[in-house]
Design a protein around this motif. Structure first.
Motif, PDB file in Angstrom:
ATOM      1  N   GLU A 425      54.702  49.073  49.066  1.00 55.84           N
ATOM      2  CA  GLU A 425      53.715  48.146  49.630  1.00 55.84           C
ATOM      3  C   GLU A 425      53.281  47.092  48.604  1.00 55.84           C
ATOM      4  O   GLU A 425      53.330  47.310  47.396  1.00 55.84           O
ATOM      5  CB  GLU A 425      52.490  48.913  50.100  1.00 55.84           C
ATOM      6  CG  GLU A 425      51.628  49.484  48.979  1.00 55.84           C
ATOM      7  CD  GLU A 425      50.281  49.962  49.474  1.00 55.84           C
ATOM      8  OE1 GLU A 425      49.530  49.147  50.040  1.00 55.84           O
ATOM      9  OE2 GLU A 425      49.992  51.163  49.301  1.00 55.84           O
ATOM     10  N   ARG A 426      52.844  45.935  49.106  1.00 50.51           N
ATOM     11  CA  ARG A 426      52.270  44.907  48.251  1.00 50.51           C
ATOM     12  C   ARG A 426      50.823  45.288  47.940  1.00 50.51           C
ATOM     13  O   ARG A 426      50.082  45.734  48.814  1.00 50.51           O
ATOM     14  CB  ARG A 426      52.282  43.544  48.936  1.00 50.51           C
ATOM     15  CG  ARG A 426      53.689  42.981  49.141  1.00 50.51           C
ATOM     16  CD  ARG A 426      53.610  41.531  49.584  1.00 50.51           C
ATOM     17  NE  ARG A 426      54.920  41.003  49.924  1.00 50.51           N
ATOM     18  CZ  ARG A 426      55.764  40.478  49.038  1.00 50.51           C
ATOM     19  NH1 ARG A 426      55.412  40.426  47.756  1.00 50.51           N
ATOM     20  NH2 ARG A 426      56.942  40.002  49.424  1.00 50.51           N
ATOM     21  N   ASP A 427      50.439  45.112  46.670  1.00 51.33           N
ATOM     22  CA  ASP A 427      49.076  45.441  46.255  1.00 51.33           C
ATOM     23  C   ASP A 427      48.708  44.579  45.062  1.00 51.33           C
ATOM     24  O   ASP A 427      49.475  44.478  44.098  1.00 51.33           O
ATOM     25  CB  ASP A 427      48.979  46.924  45.888  1.00 51.33           C
ATOM     26  CG  ASP A 427      47.542  47.407  45.848  1.00 51.33           C
ATOM     27  OD1 ASP A 427      46.738  46.827  45.091  1.00 51.33           O
ATOM     28  OD2 ASP A 427      47.229  48.376  46.572  1.00 51.33           O
ATOM     29  N   THR A 428      47.538  43.955  45.125  1.00 54.44           N
ATOM     30  CA  THR A 428      47.103  43.066  44.046  1.00 54.44           C
ATOM     31  C   THR A 428      46.792  43.814  42.762  1.00 54.44           C
ATOM     32  O   THR A 428      46.685  43.211  41.690  1.00 54.44           O
ATOM     33  CB  THR A 428      45.854  42.284  44.483  1.00 54.44           C
ATOM     34  OG1 THR A 428      44.830  43.214  44.875  1.00 54.44           O
ATOM     35  CG2 THR A 428      46.175  41.364  45.649  1.00 54.44           C
ATOM     36  N   PRO A 432      52.619  41.635  38.858  1.00 59.06           N
ATOM     37  CA  PRO A 432      53.559  40.850  39.677  1.00 59.06           C
ATOM     38  C   PRO A 432      55.024  41.197  39.462  1.00 59.06           C
ATOM     39  O   PRO A 432      55.853  40.947  40.337  1.00 59.06           O
ATOM     40  CB  PRO A 432      53.269  39.400  39.250  1.00 59.06           C
ATOM     41  CG  PRO A 432      51.858  39.436  38.751  1.00 59.06           C
ATOM     42  CD  PRO A 432      51.688  40.769  38.106  1.00 59.06           C
ATOM     43  N   THR A 434      56.177  44.186  39.202  1.00 58.21           N
ATOM     44  CA  THR A 434      56.431  45.539  39.695  1.00 58.21           C
ATOM     45  C   THR A 434      57.356  45.510  40.913  1.00 58.21           C
ATOM     46  O   THR A 434      57.396  44.541  41.667  1.00 58.21           O
ATOM     47  CB  THR A 434      55.098  46.221  40.071  1.00 58.21           C
ATOM     48  OG1 THR A 434      54.248  46.240  38.919  1.00 58.21           O
ATOM     49  CG2 THR A 434      55.309  47.650  40.543  1.00 58.21           C
ATOM     50  N   ARG A 436      59.031  45.757  44.426  1.00 59.83           N
ATOM     51  CA  ARG A 436      58.598  45.510  45.792  1.00 59.83           C
ATOM     52  C   ARG A 436      59.632  46.014  46.806  1.00 59.83           C
ATOM     53  O   ARG A 436      59.313  46.732  47.743  1.00 59.83           O
ATOM     54  CB  ARG A 436      58.330  44.013  46.012  1.00 59.83           C
ATOM     55  CG  ARG A 436      58.285  43.554  47.463  1.00 59.83           C
ATOM     56  CD  ARG A 436      57.223  44.248  48.282  1.00 59.83           C
ATOM     57  NE  ARG A 436      57.244  43.776  49.676  1.00 59.83           N
ATOM     58  CZ  ARG A 436      56.644  44.394  50.678  1.00 59.83           C
ATOM     59  NH1 ARG A 436      55.993  45.518  50.475  1.00 59.83           N
ATOM     60  NH2 ARG A 436      56.706  43.908  51.898  1.00 59.83           N
ATOM     61  N   GLU A 466      60.632  41.673  43.251  1.00 60.70           N
ATOM     62  CA  GLU A 466      59.367  42.079  42.642  1.00 60.70           C
ATOM     63  C   GLU A 466      58.190  41.748  43.547  1.00 60.70           C
ATOM     64  O   GLU A 466      58.328  41.056  44.563  1.00 60.70           O
ATOM     65  CB  GLU A 466      59.206  41.381  41.287  1.00 60.70           C
ATOM     66  CG  GLU A 466      60.275  41.754  40.279  1.00 60.70           C
ATOM     67  CD  GLU A 466      60.125  41.008  38.962  1.00 60.70           C
ATOM     68  OE1 GLU A 466      60.667  41.481  37.957  1.00 60.70           O
ATOM     69  OE2 GLU A 466      59.458  39.944  38.955  1.00 60.70           O
ATOM     70  N   GLN A 467      57.015  42.220  43.157  1.00 65.08           N
ATOM     71  CA  GLN A 467      55.797  41.949  43.920  1.00 65.08           C
ATOM     72  C   GLN A 467      55.524  40.450  44.017  1.00 65.08           C
ATOM     73  O   GLN A 467      54.976  39.976  45.023  1.00 65.08           O
ATOM     74  CB  GLN A 467      54.604  42.649  43.257  1.00 65.08           C
ATOM     75  CG  GLN A 467      54.623  44.172  43.333  1.00 65.08           C
ATOM     76  CD  GLN A 467      54.098  44.686  44.660  1.00 65.08           C
ATOM     77  OE1 GLN A 467      53.099  44.193  45.199  1.00 65.08           O
ATOM     78  NE2 GLN A 467      54.756  45.696  45.195  1.00 65.08           N
ATOM     79  N   SER A 468      55.929  39.706  43.031  1.00 64.45           N
ATOM     80  CA  SER A 468      55.707  38.254  43.024  1.00 64.45           C
ATOM     81  C   SER A 468      56.632  37.522  43.992  1.00 64.45           C
ATOM     82  O   SER A 468      56.412  36.352  44.292  1.00 64.45           O
ATOM     83  CB  SER A 468      55.913  37.707  41.617  1.00 64.45           C
ATOM     84  OG  SER A 468      57.266  37.863  41.219  1.00 64.45           O
TER      85      SER A 468
END
Length: 487
Positions: A425-428, A432, A434, A436, A466-468
């Motif tokens: 999941e995406r998480d703030t 960035p 990490t 995805r 990635e998360q970004s």
């Protein structure tokens, strides 16, 4: 009384011939006895094959009384003939139930090392190579294989020894081609079986050379025993279904599939009709991300696995549930606090087809939160959960799946195509860079001209996002040759 000289001469001529004839008769009798025993063993084996019981261990016929050793020491040229030995190639004294699953020949052979209900013989295993320890009822087998892998990467794949999509670099070095060759997947297996008053006992010890301490460090893969339907030791998690893994040359396999070896205790409950229930308590420490310097994960309870499984001639279907309790605390002199949370997930896996060189499918789908430590791509990345600035433990969600199809071109040639995708999941709260999402694809061709050795070539593709939103991908061409010790 005077014996005529002619009679004495005649006896001197005939006596050696009579002794030699007696010696030849004894030798021929022993040889005939040995041939009879060999024919009896072959007849029993053929009957078992014709009745469809090839996977079960045939019971060898009782040997005939051994012929005494014949020796005429005083006569020159006398022949010494030992009694014919009866050598058991398989543990005929064990009552080992065969698996109802169709036989397969996966390149990694991981399914052969998995525990099974009632200590069933793994699909395709005919218990060849076992020998009896003299004076005991224990049968042992030394197995394993030597494998050489050669890989050519279109860029930096992160891990040069195995294809792990979560380690593909997103930037830097991807345009530089790489080559690697190693034999670290080579493994040794010691397996034992025996009957006891409490059921059959099976134990297994296995290693490979992916450990630390050098390029070929020893690593323990399995060390477990199973008495009847009770399993204890170190090996695959009960959350995994080894039969649902695709036939790849790549050591790591699809990133979305569960992959965990750990200490556990497990109980199988056979229900009849190919149905079973599996209950396990396992040790896997929480893998968490922290903002504080003194915060540490804490193992407060075992991980619990409950699975329902069905096996038949067409394949298998397994539904598994995993329950975890994640916790962390801080040093006594800090004010960074502590927290805990429940986590868990479910998986549905299965196989369909196979046997008699038939094509087959494998598949799996899973989802949950706080189960990253049990997944191939996410294990070791501390993504079970993250601790926010207020000290509250936030559990991360993961979900994905895989599918594979194996086609037999001929009796000796086969190919497998595989695809897998995994999400976090995406998480703030996460960095960035990490993980995805990962994508994994493989296609191969494998040639197995004899049971004891195989060669294959495989094209792999992996992509990491990635998360970004940044992403990177790489291709790998891999070839491998494998020699089995006992097949």
């Amino acid at each position: 009384m005077r014996i005529p000289t002619r009679s004495i001469c005649l006896a001197a001529v005939l006596l050696p011939g009579a002794v030699a004839a007696q010696t030849r008769d004894a030798s021929q009798d022993a040889e005939i006895q040995r041939l009879r025993q060999t024919v009896d063993l072959l007849t029993a084996r053929i009957q078992a094959l014709e009745t469809g019981q090839a996977s079960a261990t045939p019971v060898a016929p009782a040997p005939a009384p051994a012929q005494p050793t014949t020796a005429v020491a005083a006569t020159p040229g006398a022949v010494v003939v030992p009694a014919a030995p009866l050598v058991a190639a398989t543990p005929a004294s064990l009552q080992v139930p065969p698996s109802p699953l169709p036989a397969r020949e996966p390149f990694d052979e991981d399914d052969q090392a998995s525990a099974r209900v009632d200590n069933e013989v793994p699909p395709g295993d005919e218990l060849d190579g076992f020998f009896l320890i003299p004076g005991t009822g224990t049968w042992l087998r030394l197995g394993g294989y030597a494998k050489l892998d050669a890989m050519f990467d279109s860029g930096d794949a992160g891990d040069s020894d195995q294809f792990i999509t979560s380690e593909i670099p997103v930037d830097g070095g991807r345009d530089s081609t790489r080559f690697n060759m190693h034999a670290r997947q080579t493994r040794l297996t010691l397996e034992g079986r025996r009957d006891t008053g409490a059921g059959q006992l099976r134990f297994l010890i296995q290693n490979d050379f992916f450990g630390s301490g050098g390029s070929y460090g020893y690593r323990l893969r399995h060390a477990w025993g199973q008495l009847g339907n009770t399993y204890v030791g170190f090996g695959w998690s009960a959350f995994m279904d080894l039969d649902s893994g695709p036939d790849t040359l790549d050591f790591a396999g699809p990133g979305a599939s569960p992959s965990a070896r750990l200490a556990s205790i497990r109980q199988y409950f056979p229900l009849g009709g190919g149905n079973q229930i599996i209950l396990a308590a396992e040790h896997r420490a929480p893998e968490l991300q922290f903002g504080g310097a003194t915060q540490r994960s804490r193992t407060a309870a075992p991980n619990l696995v409950l699975a329902a499984r069905h096996e038949a001639g067409w394949g298998s279907l397994q539904a598994s549930g995993l329950l975890r309790y994640l916790a962390y605390d801080s040093a006594q002199d800090s004010n960074e606090g502590s927290d805990s949370a429940m986590a868990g997930g479910v998986a549905l896996t299965g196989t369909w087809g196979g046997g008699d060189n038939g094509d087959y499918f494998v598949f799996g789908a899973l989802g949950g939160q706080g189960i990253a430590a049990f997944l191939g791509d996410l294990g070791g990345l501390n993504l079970d959960g993250v601790v926010d600035p207020q000290g509250e433990l936030q559990v991360m969600q993961q979900y994905g799946g895989w599918v594979g199809y194996t086609h037999h071109w001929t009796q000796r040639w086969r190919s497998t195509v595989t695809y897998s995708r995994l999400y976090l999941e995406r998480d703030t709260l996460l960095d960035p860079t990490t993980f995805r999402r990962s994508d994994y694809a493989a296609a191969n061709v494998i040639w197995q001209p004899a049971p004891s050795w195989s060669w294959g070539a495989e094209l792999l593709y992996g992509k990491l996002q990635e998360q970004s939103g940044a992403s990177g991908d790489v291709f790998r061409l891999q070839t491998a040759i494998k020699y089995d010790f006992v097949k």
